[in-house]
Design an enzyme around this catalytic site. Structure first.
Site, PDB file in Angstrom:
ATOM      1  N   HIS A   1       0.848  -1.195   0.000  1.00 19.42           N
ATOM      2  CA  HIS A   1       0.000   0.000   0.000  1.00 19.42           C
ATOM      3  C   HIS A   1       0.884   1.246   0.000  1.00 19.42           C
ATOM      4  O   HIS A   1       1.605   1.495   0.968  1.00 19.42           O
ATOM      5  CB  HIS A   1      -0.925   0.000   1.212  1.00 19.42           C
ATOM      6  CG  HIS A   1      -1.822   1.198   1.265  1.00 19.42           C
ATOM      7  ND1 HIS A   1      -2.756   1.468   0.287  1.00 19.42           N
ATOM      8  CD2 HIS A   1      -1.922   2.210   2.164  1.00 19.42           C
ATOM      9  CE1 HIS A   1      -3.384   2.589   0.585  1.00 19.42           C
ATOM     10  NE2 HIS A   1      -2.902   3.055   1.723  1.00 19.42           N
TER      11      HIS A   1
ATOM     12  N   ASP B   1       0.874   5.167  -0.124  1.00 21.34           N
ATOM     13  CA  ASP B   1       0.139   6.437  -0.021  1.00 21.34           C
ATOM     14  C   ASP B   1       0.833   7.513  -0.832  1.00 21.34           C
ATOM     15  O   ASP B   1       2.010   7.813  -0.563  1.00 21.34           O
ATOM     16  CB  ASP B   1       0.074   6.900   1.441  1.00 21.34           C
ATOM     17  CG  ASP B   1      -0.804   6.014   2.299  1.00 21.34           C
ATOM     18  OD1 ASP B   1      -2.000   5.923   1.995  1.00 21.34           O
ATOM     19  OD2 ASP B   1      -0.291   5.436   3.278  1.00 21.34           O
TER      20      ASP B   1
ATOM     21  N   ASP C   1      -7.909   1.301   2.223  1.00 20.66           N
ATOM     22  CA  ASP C   1      -7.557   2.312   3.223  1.00 20.66           C
ATOM     23  C   ASP C   1      -8.474   3.519   3.334  1.00 20.66           C
ATOM     24  O   ASP C   1      -8.332   4.281   4.276  1.00 20.66           O
ATOM     25  CB  ASP C   1      -6.117   2.787   2.989  1.00 20.66           C
ATOM     26  CG  ASP C   1      -5.459   3.315   4.258  1.00 20.66           C
ATOM     27  OD1 ASP C   1      -5.926   2.962   5.362  1.00 20.66           O
ATOM     28  OD2 ASP C   1      -4.490   4.077   4.160  1.00 20.66           O
TER      29      ASP C   1
ATOM     30  N   ASP D   1       1.684  -1.216   4.486  1.00 20.11           N
ATOM     31  CA  ASP D   1       2.147   0.042   3.915  1.00 20.11           C
ATOM     32  C   ASP D   1       3.603  -0.067   3.454  1.00 20.11           C
ATOM     33  O   ASP D   1       4.485  -0.461   4.230  1.00 20.11           O
ATOM     34  CB  ASP D   1       2.041   1.173   4.951  1.00 20.11           C
ATOM     35  CG  ASP D   1       0.603   1.533   5.266  1.00 20.11           C
ATOM     36  OD1 ASP D   1      -0.305   0.943   4.648  1.00 20.11           O
ATOM     37  OD2 ASP D   1       0.387   2.394   6.141  1.00 20.11           O
TER      38      ASP D   1
ATOM     39  N   HIS E   1      -6.720   9.468  -0.133  1.00 18.24           N
ATOM     40  CA  HIS E   1      -7.396   9.371   1.157  1.00 18.24           C
ATOM     41  C   HIS E   1      -6.594   9.937   2.325  1.00 18.24           C
ATOM     42  O   HIS E   1      -7.033   9.806   3.479  1.00 18.24           O
ATOM     43  CB  HIS E   1      -7.810   7.916   1.436  1.00 18.24           C
ATOM     44  CG  HIS E   1      -6.668   6.950   1.400  1.00 18.24           C
ATOM     45  ND1 HIS E   1      -6.360   6.221   0.272  1.00 18.24           N
ATOM     46  CD2 HIS E   1      -5.759   6.597   2.329  1.00 18.24           C
ATOM     47  CE1 HIS E   1      -5.311   5.458   0.527  1.00 18.24           C
ATOM     48  NE2 HIS E   1      -4.928   5.661   1.777  1.00 18.24           N
TER      49      HIS E   1
END
Length: 1158
Positions: A155, A157, A269, A407, A557
Site C-alpha cells: 500500500h 500512499d 484504506d 504500507d 485518502h
C-alpha cells in the site's frame, strides 16, 4: 478479463471442465434472473437428456395416437453441448423488497437495517477482539476443497507523512523495482498494484528492459493493476467529478502505456465507503470491488451471517443495472496480522518481513516469525491453515482471499524473497497433502474473483427468499453506505470530514476551474478551422494535464481528508495553487479568442484580462481585484457561464470609488447597487473599497461582457445602499456616500419579495424566516464550540455538547438596496478577537434562483492557542419536526438518509456533507443547506441541523499521523439555505427508509453555488470614446433541460490532439440526469425551459458546429459496450440519429468529434 492471464492451478485441477464461458468472460454480460434460471434448466435437461427424451417421446407418442391415431415424428429442439456442468437450482423467484412500493431497489440488506439491529455493545471477542471465538467442524471442505489465494500487495500512499515525491524517492521506486525483479524469477509469484501516480513516475525513470518486464508480467497474469486510478481516493469528501477525473486519468495512462484495463477495484484504506464509488466503477466496466475500513460492529454482524460478500446495488435501482460484486475484509486492518485469520498473534508469525533481520516492528503479541524449513514446515503449515479455515467460515464459498502486505512493503529483494520463499514452502506442504482438502497459491485479485465466481456457478449458495442478483448467484444484495467508520470502541472517524477545511475549499475551486477550462479548450478547438488557432490550446496541454493530475492527487485518502503532515499539506496546496493559476491564465486568454478580440493567440502572449479573484499564495484567501474607477473611462467585466442553461444572476465586483455606472455589451444601462466592503476586523469593519451589484444574463456555456464606467452620462449611477448600525463598543463611522442610521429595536429585519429574515440585534443571529404568505419558520441560528480531549486529524471525540460562544453586544452592519440586502455581524465573544464573523444576504432578481435562497457566509479564524482543542460549529435550531432524521449527500451525486441513534455517541452521528444536507417535517416542509465545500453534519435534536466549520487540535489521535491539526488558515464558508413547502403529497422521511431527492430548485441552487460564474476583468481602463462592438459568445443552440447536467465537456487527450485524425472522437461529453422530488417542483420549473423527459439531440446541440461520430462510452472512456456497463439499452444508440435519453440518476459519457459547419 483485461489482462491475458494463464489459467493454471485450480482452474484446471479442481473444477469440472465445461464449454460454458468462464465468469471472467461472461461476468460483464447483463444476465437477468430469468435467463439464469433458464440456463440452470437447460443444464438439468442436458444432464438427464436420455431419460427426459424417452419420457417426452412416449408422452407425445400416446398423446398423438389418442388424438389423431397416427403418430408424427418427434424432433428435439436442443443442440448438442457439453453436459459436464453440474446442474443446480438457481435463486428462488420469490422477491423480498425491503422498501415499500416500487420507489427503489429491492435488496436483502440495507445499512440502515444493520444500524437498527446492532446494539453497538463492543463485546470483547477474545483473540478476535471485535468478533468471537471462531470454530469449525472439519468436514466443511470434504466436498469442495478450500482454495486459498494469497495476494501480495504494497500500500503506497501518495502523500501522508512524506510528500509523494519523498515517498517515491525513498520507497515506492524501490518497491516497483523489487516487484519486477522477484516476480520474474518464478512464474508462481503474483502481485497487485493500485496507484498510477507512482507507476507513472517510475515509468519515466525505468529502463526499457524493466518496462518490458513489467508489461510482460501484466500480460501473463502475474501482476495485476487493481483500481488503476491516479490514487486510491477518499470516498467521504471527494466530489464525484473529481473521482471520475482521477480514475480516468489513471486508467487512460495505464491503457496508453501498458495496454491494460482494470476490472477489479482495491480500496483497503479509505475511511468508510460510498455507494457512489460502486456506481462509478460499474459504469467504468469494473466487475468487482474490495473494501476494508467499515464499522467493526457492521463487520461482525455481516460475518455472523456470512454476508461479507454481497452485491452492492444503488438505492434507486429497481432494475439491477448498477449491481457490482463486493468483498469486504472481516478484520481490524489490512496488515498481515489481521488478514490470515481471526487471531492476529498467530498471523503475525507469518509476516516474514518481521523476522529479526529486517527493520519492521516486531510482533507486539510476543511470538515472532521464524524461517520455514523441512523440520518445522508441518507444524507451521497446520497453524497457518487453521487460521485460513477459521477465516473461510465467515464467507459462503470455499474460495478464500488472503492479502499479504502492508504500507510500503516489498521495498527490497531480500524482504520480498523472505515472503515468497517461506510461503511457497508452506503452500507446497499443504498442496502435497490431499487429506487437508486445501490448496494454496499466490494469486491476484482477478484470480480470486474468477475462482469464486466459478465456484458460485457450480454450487448454489443462495439462501431461501434471498433477492440476490441476476449477475452473480449465491450472494445477498445490499444498498446503503458505510459511514461513519469506527475501528475500535467509540473511536469514530468523523473528524476528517472537516480537518483542513481551507484546502477542502481549494479542492472544489480547482475542480470547477478545471471543468471550465476543459470546456473552454473544447470550444476553442471545436470552432478552430486552421492550425494557427490550435496554438493556444495545444500549447497549454501540458499544464492542463498537470492540473488534472494535481487535482487527482489531492483526492488521495490522506489528501482531501486533511490527514497528512503539515509539510505534505503544503505540497498538496502548492500543487493545487500552481495549477489554479495556470488554468486562470489560460481562461483569461481563451475568452479573448472566443470573443474575437484577438484571433492569433499563443500561450506566450499576455492576456488583456485577469481573473476577478486572485490568490497571492497557496494558503491565502482569494482577494477580489479592484476596478480602478477614473473619470471618462470604463473597464470590461467578462463573465463565463459554465452551466448548461442560460443564467441570470446578481453578480458582484469591487471598485475603489462608488460613483460608477454599469452597462451591458450594447451599452444599455443596467440597474446597480453599491455597498461598502466589510472585513473581519472589529476596529476597522470597512475596508475602504466598495461592492457593486448588478444583474447579469449569460448564455449557456457562453460569455457576456459588461462595462463598469465612470462618467457615462446616459445612465444613472449605482445606487448606494442604506446602512444601519448596531454597536455597544462605540459608534461606527459612516462611510461616504452612504446614508446611515442606528438600529433601535431588539430585532431587525432584511427582506426581499419572497421572504423576510428576523435577527436578534444583541447577537446578530438569525431567529426566524417569514414567508410571503405569512407563514413562519423558526431558525434559531447558534454558533458554538465543542471542546475535545481526544480529537485529532481523523477522530472527533468531544467532551460533552457544544457550547454557544456568541454573547450580547457585538457589531452589526445592515446594508439595504434594490438588489441585495445584508446583515453583517462581528459577534461579541469571550476572546478579544472573535474566531468568527458572518454575513446573511437576500437577493432581488427576477428569474434568478438567488431570490429564493438565504446566503450565509462565515469567516472563520481558529488561529491562536486559545482555540486549541476546539471545534466550531454553526447550528440551526428549527421548528421542523424531523424526528432527528435528515439527509446528506454522498459525493455531490446522491442523497443518503441519516438517523440519529442514542446508542452511539455524537461523533458516530456525524456524517460527511460534501455539498448538501436537508431536513423534512411531517408537513412536507424542508430546510436545506447547500455548501460549496465538504464539511461534517449532524442532527443531535429534533429539528436541529449542525455543521462543523473548522477544528484546531493539539494531540495526535493515535492513527499513525504523529501530530495534531494546528495549521489552520483564515477561511470563508458559504452556505445557501432554502426553505420550501411541498405542493403535493410527499414521502414521510421518518417511516420511509429510502433517501429522498432534492427538489429541482434545490438542485439548481446547488449547481449555481458549486459551478459559479467565472469573472474576468480587463487589466487596463479604456477611454469612453473608444466603445467596442457588442461582445458575447453563445455556443449552445438552446439551453439543455434543467435536469440534465454537463458533468464534463473536454478533450481527454490534449497532448495527442494534433496527432489524431479529423473525424476521430477527439472530444468527450459526459451528461448526468438529475433525479428530483416533484413534490417541490413549482419554483424550479418556473425558470426552466424544459426537463429531460424527451431525448436531446447531440447533433443539434451546438451553434455552427457539426457533431460527428458520436458513440456512448464508459465513464473512464475505455469501453463502448453499453450493455456490459449496465446501461439501459437506448443509451448506446446515438451514432445514427444523435438522440440521447439519459435515465434519472444516470451519468453517461459520449465520445464525439466536432467540426465547424461549412
Amino acid at each position: 478479463m483485461a489482462f491475458s492471464t494463464r489459467r493454471g492451478g485450480w482452474a484446471n485441477s479442481l473444477l469440472p471442465s465445461t464449454s460454458v464461458s468462464s465468469p471472467s468472460s461472461t461476468s460483464k454480460s447483463k444476465f437477468s434472473r430469468k435467463s439464469r434460471r433458464r440456463l440452470a434448466l437447460k443444464d438439468f435437461l442436458f444432464k438427464n437428456f436420455f431419460a427426459i427424451g424417452l419420457f417426452v417421446s412416449l408422452f407425445f407418442f400416446f398423446l398423438v395416437v389418442l388424438r389423431y391415431g397416427v403418430p408424427t415424428p418427434i424432433t428435439s429442439t436442443f443442440r448438442s453441448r457439453n453436459t459436464a456442468r453440474i446442474a443446480k437450482p438457481r435463486k428462488p423467484s420469490y422477491r423480498k423488497p425491503v422498501s415499500g412500493g416500487d420507489a427503489g431497489a429491492a435488496v436483502d440488506i440495507t445499512t440502515k437495517g444493520l444500524y437498527d439491529k446492532i446494539e453497538f455493545l463492543d463485546v470483547d471477542g477474545g483473540a478476535w477482539k471485535q468478533g468471537w471465538k471462531v470454530t469449525y467442524g472439519g468436514d466443511e471442505w470434504d466436498t469442495e476443497k478450500l482454495k486459498i489465494i494469497v495476494v501480495p500487495h504494497s500500500h503506497n500512499d501518495p502523500g501522508w507523512k512524506l510528500t509523494v515525491e519523498e515517498y517515491y524517492d525513498r520507497q515506492s521506486r524501490h518497491i516497483l523495482d523489487t516487484i519486477v525483479d522477484t516476480l520474474s524469477k518464478d512464474s508462481r509469484r503474483k502481485f497487485i498494484w493500485e496507484e498510477m501516480s507512482y507507476l507513472e513516475r517510475w515509468w519515466r525513470d525505468a529502463s526499457d528492459n524493466r518496462k518490458e518486464s513489467f508489461v510482460n508480467l501484466v500480460k501473463n497474469g502475474q501482476l495485476e493493476i487493481v483500481g488503476g486510478g491516479w490514487v486510491m481516493n477518499d470516498e467521504a469528501n471527494s466530489h464525484y467529478f473529481a473521482i471520475i477525473e482521477q480514475i480516468t486519468e489513471g486508467n487512460m495512462w495505464l491503457n496508453d502505456n501498458i495496454g491494460a484495463i482494470p476490472k477489479n477495484s482495491w480500496a483497503i484504506d479509505p475511511f468508510g465507503y460510498s455507494p457512489t464509488m460502486a456506481y462509478l466503477l460499474r459504469r467504468m466496466g469494473f466487475d468487482n470491488m474490495l473494501i476494508q475500513r467499515t464499522h467493526y460492529e457492521l463487520k461482525k454482524e455481516l460475518s455472523l451471517h456470512k454476508n461479507l460478500e454481497y452485491i452492492w446495488r444503488q438505492s434507486w435501482d429497481a432494475e439491477e443495472t448498477t449491481d457490482i460484486f463486493v468483498h469486504m475484509m472481516p478484520f481490524y486492518s489490512y496488515d498481515i496480522p489481521h488478514t490470515c485469520g481471526p487471531e492476529p498473534a498467530i498471523c503475525c508469525q507469518f509476516d516474514f518481513a518481521r523476522m529479526r533481520s529486517f527493520t519492521y516492528e516486531s510482533c507486539p503479541w510476543g511470538d515472532h516469525p521464524v524461517e520455514t524449513n523441512q523440520e518445522n514446515v508441518k507444524e507451521r503449515a497446520f497453524k497457518l491453515l487453521d487460521q485460513y479455515r477459521k477465516k473461510s467460515t465467515l464467507y459462503r464459498t470455499n474460495t478464500l482471499l488472503v492479502p499479504l502486505g502492508d504500507d510500503f512493503r516489498y521495498i527490497n529483494v531480500d524482504e520480498a524473497e523472505a515472503q515468497f520463499r517461506n510461503y511457497q514452502l508452506l503452500f507446497d506442504y499443504i498442496n502435497s497433502n490431499p487429506s487437508l482438502n486445501a490448496e494454496a497459491k499466490f494469486g491476484t485479485l482477478e484470480d480470486y474473483f474468477r475462482t469464486l465466481r466459478e465456484e458460485s456457478e457450480r454450487i448454489n449458495y443462495s439462501r431461501p427468499g434471498e433477492v440476490g442478483s441476476g449477475q452473480v448467484g449465491g450472494f445477498p444484495s445490499l444498498s446503503g453506505d458505510f459511514f461513519t467508520y469506527a475501528d475500535r470502541q467509540q473511536d469514530y472517524w468523523s473528524g476528517y470530514y472537516v480537518s483542513r477545511p481551507f484546502f477542502k475549499a481549494v479542492d472544489r475551486v480547482l475542480e470547477q476551474t478545471l471543468r471550465a477550462t476543459d470546456m473552454m479548450m473544447a470550444l476553442l478547438l471545436g470552432y478552430c478551422q486552421r492550425a494557427q488557432c490550435e496554438k493556444l490550446p495545444v500549447g497549454f496541454s501540458y499544464k492542463l494535464t498537470a492540473a488534472r493530475r494535481n487535482l487527482a492527487l489531492f483526492q488521495h485518502h490522506d489528501g482531501v481528508t486533511g490527514t497528512a503532515k503539515d509539510h505534505v499539506v503544503l505540497d498538496y496546496g502548492t500543487r493545487m495553487h500552481t495549477s489554479l493559476q495556470d488554468l486562470q491564465i489560460f481562461l483569461s486568454k481563451a475568452i479573448e479568442v472566443l470573443l474575437k478580440i484577438r484571433h492569433e493567440k499563443s500561450d506566450q502572449n499576455p492576456s488583456q484580462f485577469e481573473p476577478a479573484q486572485v490568490r497571492s499564495k497557496y494558503d491565502a484567501q482569494p482577494v477580489h481585484k479592484t476596478i480602478i474607477s477614473r473619470e471618462g473611462t470604463y473597464q470590461s467585466v467578462v463573465l463565463f457561464n459554465p452551466s448548461e442553461q442560460a443564467r441570470e444572476e446578481v453578480v458582484m465586483v469591487i471598485v475603489n470609488k462608488p460613483d460608477v455606472t454599469v452597462v451591458d455589451s450594447n451599452w444599455t444601462c443596467i440597474q446597480s447597487q453599491t455597498a461598502p466592503e466589510l472585513q473581519h476586523d472589529k476596529s476597522n469593519i470597512f475596508s475602504g473599497r466598495h461592492r457593486v451589484y448588478f444583474k447579469a444574463s449569460i448564455p449557456a456555456l457562453g460569455l457576456q461582457t459588461y462595462y463598469i464606467a465612470n462618467g457615462f452620462a446616459g445612465c444613472e449611477k449605482a445606487k448606494p445602499s442604506k446602512l444601519k448600525f448596531f454597536s455597544k463598543s462605540g459608534s461606527l463611522p459612516c462611510p461616504t456616500p452612504y446614508a446611515c442610521s442606528k438600529a433601535k429595536d431588539d430585532t431587525v429585519q432584511i427582506r426581499n419579495r419572497h421572504q423576510t429574515l428576523t435577527f436578534d440585534v444583541a447577537t446578530g443571529l438569525l431567529q426566524k424566516i417569514i414567508h410571503k404568505d405569512g407563514s413562519q419558520n423558526v431558525v434559531g441560528e447558534e454558533i458554538s464550540m465543542y471542546s475535545s480531549w481526544g480529537s485529532g486529524a481523523y477522530l472527533f471525540k468531544p467532551t460533552g455538547d457544544a457550547q454557544p460562544i456568541v454573547k450580547s453586544g457585538g457589531q452589526i452592519v445592515i446594508s439595504e438596496g434594490s438588489l441585495m440586502q445584508e446583515l453583517f455581524s462581528y459577534p461579541h465573544t469571550e476572546w478579544v478577537k472573535s474566531p468568527i464573523s458572518h454575513s446573511t444576504r437576500l437577493y432581488n432578481g427576477e428569474n434568478t434562483v438567488q431570490e429564493f435562497l438565504i446566503e450565509k457566509e462565515y469567516h472563520v479564524e481558529l488561529l491562536g492557542a486559545e482555540f486549541d482543542d476546539k471545534e466550531i460549529i454553526t447550528r440551526y435550531k428549527t421548528d421542523i419536526d424531523s424526528k432527528r432524521v435528515f439527509f446528506s449527500d454522498l459525493n455531490g451525486f446522491q442523497m443518503s438518509r441519516r438517523e440519529t441513534y442514542d446508542k452511539i455517541p455524537v461523533q458516530g452521528n456525524y456524517y460527511p456533507m460534501p455539498s448538501l444536507a436537508f431536513m423534512q417535517g411531517s408537513n412536507g416542509q424542508r430546510f436545506s443547506v447547500h455548501s460549496r465545500q465538504s464539511l461534517g453534519v449532524a442532527s443531535v435534536k429534533d429539528g436541529w441541523l449542525e455543521i462543523m466549520l473548522d477544528r484546531r487540535l493539539v494531540r495526535d489521535d493515535g492513527r499513525g499521523l504523529g501530530q495534531g491539526v494546528m495549521d489552520n488558515r483564515a477561511m470563508n464558508v458559504i452556505f445557501h439555505i432554502l426553505v420550501e413547502s411541498n405542493i403535493s403529497s410527499t414521502k414521510n422521511s421518518v417511516s420511509n427508509s429510502l433517501p429522498l431527492n432534492p427538489s429541482l430548485l434545490s438542485h439548481r441552487i446547488g449547481a449555481h453555488l458549486n459551478y459559479p460564474l467565472h469573472a474576468f476583468i480587463s487589466k487596463k481602463p479604456q477611454d469612453m470614446s473608444m466603445r467596442p462592438p457588442p461582445r458575447s459568445f453563445a455556443p449552445l443552440a438552446i439551453s439543455l433541460p434543467c435536469d440534465l447536467h454537463i458533468v464534463s465537456f473536454k478533450v481527454p487527450r490534449p497532448l495527442k490532439y494534433s496527432q489524431q485524425q479529423v473525424g476521430d472522437p477527439r472530444f468527450v461529453l459526459i451528461l448526468q440526469r438529475l433525479s428530483w422530488d416533484s413534490s417541490y417542483c413549482h419554483k424550479g420549473r418556473s425558470q426552466c425551459t424544459s426537463i429531460a423527459k424527451e431525448p436531446v439531440n447531440l447533433f443539434h446541440m451546438f451553434r455552427e458546429l457539426a457533431v460527428l461520430n458520436a458513440k456512448a462510452t464508459s465513464l473512464n472512456l475505455l469501453h463502448e459496450d453499453s450493455e456490459m456497463l449496465g446501461y439501459p439499452e437506448q443509451s448506446g444508440e446515438v451514432a445514427q440519429e444523435g438522440h440521447v435519453l439519459v435515465s434519472p440518476m444516470e451519468i453517461q459519457a459520449y465520445k464525439l468529434d466536432l467540426r465547424p459547419q461549412q
